[in-house]
Design a protein around this motif. Sequence first.
Motif, PDB file in Angstrom:
ATOM      1  N   THR A 135      92.680  28.848  10.342  1.00  0.00           N
ATOM      2  CA  THR A 135      92.541  28.296  11.691  1.00  0.00           C
ATOM      3  C   THR A 135      92.077  29.359  12.674  1.00  0.00           C
ATOM      4  OG1 THR A 135      94.267  26.644  11.273  1.00  0.00           O
ATOM      5  CG2 THR A 135      93.784  27.172  13.571  1.00  0.00           C
ATOM      6  N   ASP A 158      93.560  25.147  20.944  1.00  0.00           N
ATOM      7  CA  ASP A 158      92.779  24.827  19.740  1.00  0.00           C
ATOM      8  C   ASP A 158      93.500  25.282  18.476  1.00  0.00           C
ATOM      9  OD1 ASP A 158      90.874  23.756  21.373  1.00  0.00           O
ATOM     10  OD2 ASP A 158      89.492  25.462  21.244  1.00  0.00           O
ATOM     11  N   ASP A 161      96.728  23.059  17.901  1.00  0.00           N
ATOM     12  CA  ASP A 161      96.448  21.705  17.409  1.00  0.00           C
ATOM     13  C   ASP A 161      96.043  21.734  15.936  1.00  0.00           C
ATOM     14  OD1 ASP A 161      96.980  20.788  19.922  1.00  0.00           O
ATOM     15  OD2 ASP A 161      94.880  20.615  20.545  1.00  0.00           O
ATOM     16  N   GLU A 162      95.212  22.702  15.569  1.00  0.00           N
ATOM     17  CA  GLU A 162      94.735  22.754  14.187  1.00  0.00           C
ATOM     18  C   GLU A 162      95.872  23.107  13.220  1.00  0.00           C
ATOM     19  OE1 GLU A 162      92.038  22.346  11.117  1.00  0.00           O
ATOM     20  OE2 GLU A 162      91.826  21.835  13.257  1.00  0.00           O
ATOM     21  N   THR A 164      99.083  22.661  13.674  1.00  0.00           N
ATOM     22  CA  THR A 164     100.023  21.535  13.655  1.00  0.00           C
ATOM     23  C   THR A 164      99.547  20.437  12.710  1.00  0.00           C
ATOM     24  OG1 THR A 164     100.752  21.985  15.915  1.00  0.00           O
ATOM     25  CG2 THR A 164     101.136  19.777  15.062  1.00  0.00           C
ATOM     26  N   ASP A 165      98.271  20.102  12.790  1.00  0.00           N
ATOM     27  CA  ASP A 165      97.734  19.052  11.911  1.00  0.00           C
ATOM     28  C   ASP A 165      97.817  19.465  10.445  1.00  0.00           C
ATOM     29  OD1 ASP A 165      97.176  17.571  14.138  1.00  0.00           O
ATOM     30  OD2 ASP A 165      95.059  18.153  14.249  1.00  0.00           O
ATOM     31  N   ARG A 166      97.517  20.727  10.159  1.00  0.00           N
ATOM     32  CA  ARG A 166      97.552  21.191   8.763  1.00  0.00           C
ATOM     33  C   ARG A 166      98.972  21.150   8.196  1.00  0.00           C
ATOM     34  NH1 ARG A 166      93.259  24.810   6.800  1.00  0.00           N
ATOM     35  NH2 ARG A 166      91.465  24.663   8.197  1.00  0.00           N
ATOM     36  N   ASN A 168     101.578  19.382   9.262  1.00  0.00           N
ATOM     37  CA  ASN A 168     102.142  18.036   9.199  1.00  0.00           C
ATOM     38  C   ASN A 168     101.823  17.353   7.879  1.00  0.00           C
ATOM     39  OD1 ASN A 168     103.372  18.129  11.673  1.00  0.00           O
ATOM     40  ND2 ASN A 168     101.712  17.118  12.778  1.00  0.00           N
ATOM     41  N   GLU A 169     100.707  17.719   7.269  1.00  0.00           N
ATOM     42  CA  GLU A 169     100.350  17.122   5.977  1.00  0.00           C
ATOM     43  C   GLU A 169     101.357  17.480   4.892  1.00  0.00           C
ATOM     44  OE1 GLU A 169      96.456  18.383   5.015  1.00  0.00           O
ATOM     45  OE2 GLU A 169      95.508  17.447   6.774  1.00  0.00           O
ATOM     46  N   THR A 174     105.859  21.640  13.479  1.00  0.00           N
ATOM     47  CA  THR A 174     105.755  22.822  14.335  1.00  0.00           C
ATOM     48  C   THR A 174     106.445  22.558  15.670  1.00  0.00           C
ATOM     49  OG1 THR A 174     103.611  22.071  15.184  1.00  0.00           O
ATOM     50  CG2 THR A 174     103.600  23.553  13.293  1.00  0.00           C
TER      51      THR A 174
END
Length: 285
Positions: A135, A158, A161-162, A164-166, A168-169, A174
């Motif tokens: 990231t 930025d 957000d990136e 956090t998305d990674r 969460n999978e 976070t």
Amino acid sequence: MSRYESPRVNAGAAKVVLIVLIVLVVAGLVAASSVKIVDAGTRGVLLHWSAVDLTQPPLEEGLHFVTPFADDVINIEVRTLKYERSTTSASRDLQTVRTTVTVNYHPEKEMIHYLYKNLGLDYENRVIQPAIEETVKQVTANYNAEELITKRPLVKADIQDEITDRLNEFNLATEVISITDFEFSLLFSQAIESKVEAEQKAFKAENDLLRIQVEAQQQEAQAFGIANANIAEAEGEAKAIRIINQALAENPNYLEWFKTRAWDGKLPLVVGEGGTPFIQIPISP
């Protein structure tokens, strides 16, 4: 007969004691294997014959009874955890940037059995570390070095957000993601310092120029006021002279009256020709 029966009785009693001991040991092992404790701040992943039992939700804190020898429980901490990673990347203008990112996170309490099944206990090195490195490299490549400084909140958003998305999978939530440091090369840092110093000098020069302009305007206004005052005073004196000249033309005795207004009642030390006082005091008949 009693001499021969005594050893047999002793042997039988020893066997009974041995059997009792074995039973107690087995019972103890069974009891120990059937009781599991989930520590505070953790959740338990139930394993059945070493396989994650996804049909059962994670075990809460406290004492739990399981199938002895077949089941086991793995404790996974679900409190707030901290992971810090420093990574080196390149900005859009190819400046080398060393970034330190701190992630506060926790495993999802109700999903830790999936987390353990997919990643085990080493999920920081398997997921969080590569997520941060990839990231940071991806985001910093979108900005030049100066923007990484001037637009830091946007860069942080930025990255946050990136990551956090990674995470969460993989059922990792976070809480706070912080960029604790941006470090540039020595040459670039010196260039930035010189630029800031030049901007500060330019700002000071601009303020000095503004101050000089204001002072000049103040002096101009002051001079204009003085000039207007002098003009007004001169106009007043000219008007007074015209009035006096008009009064003298209309009344010759006006000058004698004016002298009496100016006299302080004392005879002057200087007299005119022939001993006549410079100011004549009119005497009524």
